[in-house]
Design an enzyme around this catalytic site. Structure first.
Site, PDB file in Angstrom:
ATOM      1  N   TYR A 170       0.879  -1.278   0.126  1.00 32.68           N
ATOM      2  CA  TYR A 170      -0.158   0.122   0.132  1.00 32.68           C
ATOM      3  C   TYR A 170       0.762   1.276  -0.138  1.00 32.68           C
ATOM      4  O   TYR A 170       2.050   1.160  -0.055  1.00 32.68           O
ATOM      5  CB  TYR A 170      -0.871  -0.108   1.215  1.00 32.68           C
ATOM      6  N   ALA A 346      -6.061 -13.802  12.403  1.00 33.34           N
ATOM      7  CA  ALA A 346      -7.289 -13.446  11.665  1.00 33.34           C
ATOM      8  C   ALA A 346      -8.205 -14.531  11.093  1.00 33.34           C
ATOM      9  O   ALA A 346      -9.112 -14.892  11.536  1.00 33.34           O
ATOM     10  CB  ALA A 346      -6.981 -12.541  10.218  1.00 33.34           C
ATOM     11  N   ARG A 347      -7.536 -15.329  10.323  1.00 32.49           N
ATOM     12  CA  ARG A 347      -8.650 -16.678   9.835  1.00 32.49           C
ATOM     13  C   ARG A 347      -9.135 -17.524  11.070  1.00 32.49           C
ATOM     14  O   ARG A 347     -10.116 -17.906  11.183  1.00 32.49           O
ATOM     15  CB  ARG A 347      -7.694 -17.484   8.869  1.00 32.49           C
TER      16      ARG A 347
END
Length: 407
Positions: A170, A346-347
């Site tokens: 990013y 996260a997952r």
């Protein structure tokens, strides 16, 4: 093995967490109209109730030009009451609240961000696809100031911490990486110059954070491909964030969304799932034809970033957050034993929002995420969800999930 520190309190700058777990800033895709929704509220409340130390709302853009998704948060005054409702619910469950903020740079399209996407240098983004414009010096200063304003808004919304996204390809990462930064001015060339924008952003962030808000920074240890950032330069970035910028903690990640997306997440991208949820048009057709080349698989293994992260642990003395492939209590304890102060997932928490509580009850706890990455394939079009929580899946998606999970 030493006594586990997993369920002891830990400090990040001015903030104390009840345990060593953090919900990683994985994009939820639960912000239609770029504002918080009931889905976002319910999800983070459930993770907080599930025992997490701190839960992180993902990927809020600091300006409209920083948006890469239609269902992504954009930090602006109008959404503060909605965010405050979420932070109040998180706090009521005993967890801390954080928000990841950043700017996507070239990873967007005019139809989403309202302008020609900007980056460190001009170019072309094949994933949108779109022409990208290199930033003027006056814009660089304005975007840095926008980071500070975003921190002020986050504090107003009741956030205990902010996470600055300086990785994954990013905008800050686009300035840091020689792959995307071809500037000939003082923002390009040497690593010192490529870090200049990051340091400007961090200066604004730390001023706005003051003495009562924790500041974490997510960085790449490697970009994940030839021609990108490698460990030695990334260690210099980390030392700068520690010694010059005043960051309270670093989150050690890797990968470049526009070049090596699965280096970030590991496993395969479920292309049938990805195209099934996409709006009709030429893009799903292109993904069906060339998806395996555009999004190559990278094998999953538990704690896949650990070897690189240990080099950072040896070189730095500020708190470090390990992220990447944590799905069992056993591996989490092992990572903490290596000297990382916190672990981030996260997952595992998409699969089971109460995973932290389950680890407290059972030293052998392991979530049953099978790494088909259905949640990621779906995330680009509708809200992120584990296939185990979705009813009436089409047969072709069930077959794809089974095939990927039984490899």
């Amino acid at each position: 093995m030493e006594e586990s520190i997993l369920f002891t309190s830990g400090k990040i700058g001015p903030l104390t967490l009840r345990n060593r777990t953090i919900r990683a800033a994985a994009f939820e895709s639960m912000a239609p109209g770029n504002a918080p929704s009931e889905l976002l509220y319910n999800y983070h409340k459930s993770v907080a109730a599930g025992g997490i130390g701190m839960t992180t709302l993902a990927y809020a853009a600091v300006t409209q030009s920083g948006l890469s998704f239609e269902r992504q948060l954009w930090l602006r005054p109008e959404i503060i009451p909605g965010l405050r409702r979420i932070t109040d619910a998180i706090h009521k469950e005993g967890a801390a609240a954080s928000i990841q903020m950043g700017h996507c740079g070239n990873m967007s399209h005019k139809s989403i961000c309202g302008c020609t996407p900007i980056s460190a240098s001009s170019g072309f983004n094949i994933y949108s696809p779109t022409i990208v414009r290199g930033m003027k010096q006056s814009e660089i200063a304005a975007i840095a100031k926008a980071y500070g304003e975003a921190v002020r808004l986050a504090k107003e919304a009741g956030m205990d911490a902010v996470e600055i996204h300086a990785g994954h390809g990013y905008l800050i990462s686009q300035f840091l990486s020689p792959y995307t930064n071809h500037r000939k001015d003082e923002y390009g060339g040497s690593l010192e110059n490529r870090m200049r924008f990051m340091k400007m952003c961090m200066d604004e962030v730390m001023k706005a954070a003051g003495s009562d808000t924790a500041v974490l920074v997510k960085i790449n240890m490697r970009d994940g491909f030839n021609g990108g950032m490698e460990i030695e330069e990334s260690l210099d970035v980390a030392r700068t964030l520690q010694n010059e910028c005043g960051a309270h903690a670093l989150i050690l990640s890797g990968g470049f969304v526009s070049k090596a997306p699965m280096y970030v997440m590991r496993g395969a991208m479920p292309l049938k799932t990805l195209t099934y949820y996409m709006p009709t048009g030429w893009l799903p057709l292109g993904v069906k034809i060339g998806g395996h080349f555009m999004i190559p698989s990278v094998p999953f293994k538990e704690a896949y970033f650990l070897e690189d992260a240990l080099k950072f642990r040896k070189a730095l003395n500020l708190p470090l957050v390990y992220v990447g492939g944590l799905i069992s209590r056993k591996k989490i304890d092992e990572v903490l034993d290596y000297g990382f102060e916190f672990v981030s997932m996260a997952r595992a928490l998409i699969n089971d929002p109460a995973f932290v509580n389950h680890m407290k009850e059972d030293k052998h706890a392991r979530c049953d995420c099978g790494h088909s990455n259905y949640c990621i394939g779906r995330m680009y079009s509708i809200e992120m969800a584990c296939h185990k929580h979705v009813q009436n899946l089409p047969e072709k998606l069930i077959k794809e999930i089974e095939q990927l999970e039984n490899k």
